[in-house]
Design a protein around this motif. Structure first.
Motif, short mmCIF file in Angstrom:
data_model
loop_
_atom_site.label_atom_id
_atom_site.label_comp_id
_atom_site.label_asym_id
_atom_site.label_seq_id
_atom_site.Cartn_x
_atom_site.Cartn_y
_atom_site.Cartn_z
N PRO A 188 -10.35 -5.25 19.34
CA PRO A 188 -10.33 -6.30 18.46
C PRO A 188 -9.20 -7.07 18.80
O PRO A 188 -8.06 -6.71 19.06
N ASN A 189 -9.43 -8.57 18.48
CA ASN A 189 -8.20 -9.36 18.99
C ASN A 189 -7.17 -9.86 17.63
O ASN A 189 -6.41 -10.68 17.76
N HIS A 190 -7.72 -9.14 16.57
CA HIS A 190 -6.94 -9.37 15.30
C HIS A 190 -6.85 -8.11 14.47
O HIS A 190 -8.02 -7.59 14.36
N ILE A 191 -5.71 -7.67 14.03
CA ILE A 191 -5.70 -6.46 13.13
C ILE A 191 -5.19 -6.64 11.76
O ILE A 191 -4.05 -7.36 11.77
N ASN A 192 -5.86 -6.15 10.92
CA ASN A 192 -5.20 -6.45 9.69
C ASN A 192 -5.04 -5.36 8.87
O ASN A 192 -5.77 -4.38 8.71
N ILE A 193 -3.73 -4.96 8.81
CA ILE A 193 -3.18 -3.85 8.31
C ILE A 193 -2.94 -3.95 6.69
O ILE A 193 -2.14 -4.67 6.12
N SER A 194 -3.69 -2.89 5.67
CA SER A 194 -3.23 -2.88 4.42
C SER A 194 -1.93 -2.26 4.22
O SER A 194 -1.48 -1.00 4.50
N ARG A 195 -1.11 -2.95 3.31
CA ARG A 195 0.20 -2.49 3.06
C ARG A 195 0.75 -3.20 1.61
O ARG A 195 0.48 -4.28 1.45
N HIS A 196 0.66 -2.21 0.76
CA HIS A 196 0.73 -2.76 -0.74
C HIS A 196 1.78 -2.84 -1.71
O HIS A 196 2.32 -3.08 -2.75
N HIS A 197 3.22 -2.33 -0.76
CA HIS A 197 4.35 -2.43 -1.37
C HIS A 197 5.39 -2.31 -0.18
O HIS A 197 5.20 -1.65 0.81
N PHE A 198 6.59 -2.85 -0.26
CA PHE A 198 7.73 -2.66 0.55
C PHE A 198 8.26 -1.42 0.61
O PHE A 198 8.92 -0.84 1.72
N ASP A 199 8.00 -0.49 -0.37
CA ASP A 199 8.79 0.78 -0.39
C ASP A 199 7.76 1.74 -0.01
O ASP A 199 6.80 1.63 -0.61
N ASP A 200 8.26 2.60 0.77
CA ASP A 200 7.01 3.37 1.62
C ASP A 200 6.62 4.62 0.40
O ASP A 200 5.48 4.85 0.57
N ALA A 201 7.45 5.17 -0.64
CA ALA A 201 6.98 5.84 -1.49
C ALA A 201 6.04 5.23 -2.25
O ALA A 201 5.02 5.98 -2.84
N ILE A 202 6.26 3.98 -3.01
CA ILE A 202 5.49 3.31 -3.85
C ILE A 202 4.20 3.03 -3.25
O ILE A 202 3.06 3.20 -3.61
N ASN A 203 4.03 2.56 -1.82
CA ASN A 203 3.27 2.45 -1.13
C ASN A 203 2.16 3.44 -0.94
O ASN A 203 0.88 3.37 -1.17
N ALA A 204 2.72 4.59 -0.55
CA ALA A 204 2.11 5.93 -0.71
C ALA A 204 1.37 6.21 -1.72
O ALA A 204 0.18 6.79 -2.01
N GLU A 205 1.93 6.10 -3.15
CA GLU A 205 1.43 6.05 -4.38
C GLU A 205 0.45 5.44 -4.69
O GLU A 205 -0.57 5.68 -5.14
N ILE A 206 0.43 4.05 -4.10
CA ILE A 206 -0.56 3.00 -4.48
C ILE A 206 -1.94 3.60 -3.53
O ILE A 206 -3.09 3.59 -4.09
N PHE A 207 -1.69 3.93 -2.40
CA PHE A 207 -2.89 4.48 -1.60
C PHE A 207 -3.39 5.88 -2.08
O PHE A 207 -4.35 6.35 -1.77
N ASN A 208 -2.37 6.60 -2.99
CA ASN A 208 -2.87 7.93 -3.32
C ASN A 208 -2.95 8.73 -2.07
O ASN A 208 -4.02 9.68 -2.15
N SER A 209 -2.01 8.67 -1.18
CA SER A 209 -2.25 9.54 0.00
C SER A 209 -0.90 9.74 0.54
O SER A 209 -0.01 8.98 0.51
#
Length: 218
Positions: A102-123
């Motif tokens: 792919p010539n473009h990658i779209n990365i899902s990231r929903h918070h700047f804090d790693d712990a909160i981001n993991a909580e949103i992903f529930n993973s």
């Protein structure tokens, strides 16, 4: 006018359980999946030049390399991979056929804090900031554009929170795309003129998916 986009939901699992996600585990691909996909791709109208690969989590699918091989890059000159980044670094380092990548990658990231981001992903297996930066550096080295995709949730509601995320995105290196799944949050931000401030600060770096926001800010 935006060009037509063909979305391919890559068969396979997902390691996240985001509360706002519409995805459900699809049936397993049959033995003719790649052959049938190629027929579909070859038969699409000539005005289709962009393909989006989504999931689930595409980098966890054993079919992703085969899917990339059957995409005619003369016909489809933009291929976008949407991923939470879980196996992206391994995928980038192991791939030797950059012409099919792919010539473009779209990365899902929903918070700047790693712990909160993991909580949103529930993973617990979502990549942290250090790995995210490493992935972006590898992608840029190989001339692959990277965008961060952020869904505004209750964890990113206020002006300072969103500005914090934009600062975070600038520091890790990609462009930034913010999508809104919670219209109450969007309406509140628009009324406070927060989005206008953000747009002025980062110019074209932020795109909001909901056109209704422009109406509220008018």
């Amino acid at each position: 006018m935006a060009e037509p986009n063909l979305s391919i939901i890559v068969p396979g699992p997902c390691n996240a359980k985001c509360g706002f996600c519409f995805w459900k585990l699809p049936p397993k691909a049959d033995k003719n999946y790649i052959q049938d996909l190629k027929k579909t791709l070859d038969s699409m109208p000539e005005d289709f030049h962009q393909i989006s690969l989504t999931g689930g989590e595409p980098t966890l699918s054993y079919l992703l390399p085969e899917i990339l091989k059957v995409i005619d890059r003369q016909k489809y000159n933009k291929v976008v991979l949407t991923t939470n980044g879980t196996a992206l670094q391994k995928f980038l380092l192991n791939d030797k056929d950059w012409e099919n990548f792919p010539n473009h990658i779209n990365i899902s990231r929903h918070h700047f804090d790693d712990a909160i981001n993991a909580e949103i992903f529930n993973s617990k297996s979502i990549i942290d900031t250090d790995k995210l930066q490493s992935v972006i550096q590898i992608a840029h080295y190989n001339n692959i554009d990277v965008t961060l995709n952020c869904v505004l949730t209750k964890h990113l509601t206020y002006h300072d929170d969103i500005l914090g995320f934009i600062t975070y995105a600038k520091n890790v290196g990609p462009m930034l795309f913010v999508s809104e799944r919670n219209m109450e949050t969007l309406n509140l931000l628009c009324k406070r003129k927060s989005l206008m401030v953000i747009l002025l600060l980062v110019r074209a770096s932020v795109q909001f998916a909901e056109p209704r926001c422009r109406e509220l800010m008018a």
